[in-house]
Write a protein that holds these residues in place. Sequence first.
Motif, PDB file in Angstrom:
ATOM      1  N   ASP A 177       6.087 -32.157  10.375  1.00  0.00           N
ATOM      2  CA  ASP A 177       5.806 -31.087   9.419  1.00  0.00           C
ATOM      3  C   ASP A 177       7.144 -30.631   8.839  1.00  0.00           C
ATOM      4  O   ASP A 177       7.956 -30.026   9.537  1.00  0.00           O
ATOM      5  N   CYS A 178       7.369 -30.943   7.568  1.00  0.00           N
ATOM      6  CA  CYS A 178       8.675 -30.714   6.941  1.00  0.00           C
ATOM      7  C   CYS A 178       8.845 -29.309   6.379  1.00  0.00           C
ATOM      8  O   CYS A 178       7.880 -28.653   5.998  1.00  0.00           O
ATOM      9  N   GLN A 179      10.108 -28.899   6.307  1.00  0.00           N
ATOM     10  CA  GLN A 179      10.483 -27.659   5.635  1.00  0.00           C
ATOM     11  C   GLN A 179      10.195 -27.819   4.138  1.00  0.00           C
ATOM     12  O   GLN A 179      10.064 -28.939   3.643  1.00  0.00           O
ATOM     13  N   PRO A 180      10.127 -26.714   3.377  1.00  0.00           N
ATOM     14  CA  PRO A 180       9.902 -26.808   1.931  1.00  0.00           C
ATOM     15  C   PRO A 180      10.968 -27.660   1.236  1.00  0.00           C
ATOM     16  O   PRO A 180      12.159 -27.530   1.526  1.00  0.00           O
ATOM     17  N   GLY A 181      10.521 -28.548   0.366  1.00  0.00           N
ATOM     18  CA  GLY A 181      11.431 -29.388  -0.401  1.00  0.00           C
ATOM     19  C   GLY A 181      11.962 -30.600   0.344  1.00  0.00           C
ATOM     20  O   GLY A 181      12.796 -31.332  -0.166  1.00  0.00           O
ATOM     21  N   VAL A 182      11.466 -30.825   1.570  1.00  0.00           N
ATOM     22  CA  VAL A 182      11.934 -31.939   2.403  1.00  0.00           C
ATOM     23  C   VAL A 182      10.810 -32.965   2.525  1.00  0.00           C
ATOM     24  O   VAL A 182       9.638 -32.616   2.559  1.00  0.00           O
ATOM     25  N   GLU A 183      11.174 -34.246   2.575  1.00  0.00           N
ATOM     26  CA  GLU A 183      10.179 -35.301   2.700  1.00  0.00           C
ATOM     27  C   GLU A 183      10.608 -36.342   3.725  1.00  0.00           C
ATOM     28  O   GLU A 183      11.697 -36.283   4.271  1.00  0.00           O
ATOM     29  N   GLY A 184       9.732 -37.308   3.938  1.00  0.00           N
ATOM     30  CA  GLY A 184       9.977 -38.388   4.884  1.00  0.00           C
ATOM     31  C   GLY A 184       9.153 -38.167   6.139  1.00  0.00           C
ATOM     32  O   GLY A 184       8.879 -37.029   6.516  1.00  0.00           O
ATOM     33  N   ILE A 185       8.743 -39.243   6.774  1.00  0.00           N
ATOM     34  CA  ILE A 185       7.923 -39.120   7.983  1.00  0.00           C
ATOM     35  C   ILE A 185       8.648 -38.314   9.056  1.00  0.00           C
ATOM     36  O   ILE A 185       8.035 -37.612   9.849  1.00  0.00           O
ATOM     37  N   PHE A 186       9.986 -38.380   9.046  1.00  0.00           N
ATOM     38  CA  PHE A 186      10.782 -37.631  10.022  1.00  0.00           C
ATOM     39  C   PHE A 186      11.457 -36.404   9.412  1.00  0.00           C
ATOM     40  O   PHE A 186      12.284 -35.768  10.053  1.00  0.00           O
ATOM     41  N   CYS A 187      11.118 -36.094   8.152  1.00  0.00           N
ATOM     42  CA  CYS A 187      11.701 -34.940   7.443  1.00  0.00           C
ATOM     43  C   CYS A 187      13.224 -35.071   7.379  1.00  0.00           C
ATOM     44  O   CYS A 187      13.965 -34.183   7.790  1.00  0.00           O
ATOM     45  N   ASP A 188      13.660 -36.189   6.840  1.00  0.00           N
ATOM     46  CA  ASP A 188      15.088 -36.487   6.876  1.00  0.00           C
ATOM     47  C   ASP A 188      15.780 -36.541   5.518  1.00  0.00           C
ATOM     48  O   ASP A 188      16.939 -36.939   5.428  1.00  0.00           O
ATOM     49  N   LYS A 189      15.084 -36.114   4.443  1.00  0.00           N
ATOM     50  CA  LYS A 189      15.738 -36.132   3.131  1.00  0.00           C
ATOM     51  C   LYS A 189      15.062 -35.148   2.182  1.00  0.00           C
ATOM     52  O   LYS A 189      13.906 -34.768   2.372  1.00  0.00           O
ATOM     53  N   CYS A 190      15.807 -34.761   1.169  1.00  0.00           N
ATOM     54  CA  CYS A 190      15.268 -33.855   0.153  1.00  0.00           C
ATOM     55  C   CYS A 190      14.320 -34.607  -0.777  1.00  0.00           C
ATOM     56  O   CYS A 190      14.503 -35.797  -1.034  1.00  0.00           O
ATOM     57  N   LEU A 191      13.331 -33.889  -1.289  1.00  0.00           N
ATOM     58  CA  LEU A 191      12.455 -34.431  -2.322  1.00  0.00           C
ATOM     59  C   LEU A 191      13.287 -34.740  -3.561  1.00  0.00           C
ATOM     60  O   LEU A 191      14.367 -34.163  -3.745  1.00  0.00           O
ATOM     61  N   PRO A 192      12.795 -35.616  -4.446  1.00  0.00           N
ATOM     62  CA  PRO A 192      13.507 -35.831  -5.704  1.00  0.00           C
ATOM     63  C   PRO A 192      13.674 -34.500  -6.450  1.00  0.00           C
ATOM     64  O   PRO A 192      12.796 -33.636  -6.384  1.00  0.00           O
ATOM     65  N   GLN A 193      14.775 -34.349  -7.139  1.00  0.00           N
ATOM     66  CA  GLN A 193      15.112 -33.138  -7.892  1.00  0.00           C
ATOM     67  C   GLN A 193      15.332 -31.919  -6.987  1.00  0.00           C
ATOM     68  O   GLN A 193      15.170 -30.785  -7.420  1.00  0.00           O
ATOM     69  N   HIS A 194      15.669 -32.151  -5.732  1.00  0.00           N
ATOM     70  CA  HIS A 194      15.981 -31.085  -4.783  1.00  0.00           C
ATOM     71  C   HIS A 194      17.348 -31.368  -4.170  1.00  0.00           C
ATOM     72  O   HIS A 194      17.820 -32.497  -4.182  1.00  0.00           O
ATOM     73  N   TYR A 195      17.976 -30.351  -3.616  1.00  0.00           N
ATOM     74  CA  TYR A 195      19.311 -30.502  -3.035  1.00  0.00           C
ATOM     75  C   TYR A 195      19.506 -29.488  -1.916  1.00  0.00           C
ATOM     76  O   TYR A 195      18.686 -28.597  -1.715  1.00  0.00           O
ATOM     77  N   GLY A 196      20.594 -29.620  -1.194  1.00  0.00           N
ATOM     78  CA  GLY A 196      20.963 -28.636  -0.175  1.00  0.00           C
ATOM     79  C   GLY A 196      20.187 -28.771   1.116  1.00  0.00           C
ATOM     80  O   GLY A 196      19.718 -27.783   1.667  1.00  0.00           O
TER      81      GLY A 196
END
Length: 82
Positions: free
Chosen positions: A31-50
């Motif tokens: 279960d990822c934080q807002p704006g985070v993706e990946g099965i392990f929540c290891d990267k920002c969504l496109p057009q997101h940063y920080g």
Amino acid sequence: MGNITAGCIPCNCNTLGARSTLCNAITGACDCQPGVEGIFCDKCLPQHYGYSDSGCSSKYYSFYIYILHEPFHFSSLKKLNN
């Protein structure tokens, strides 16, 4: 953590990008934080940063916040009709 003895996929949630270390017992998806993706929540969504423990920020959201909080200077406008 997934129940490995029951044949479930182990949780490998990124502690920075995931809301917790728990995951879906069948898929292993976290279960990822807002704006985070990946099965392990290891990267920002496109057009997101920080990437941080509070998620990733939208580039567009930050732009609008900047526009709303910066004072508007009429002197910076150029006259369109001469």
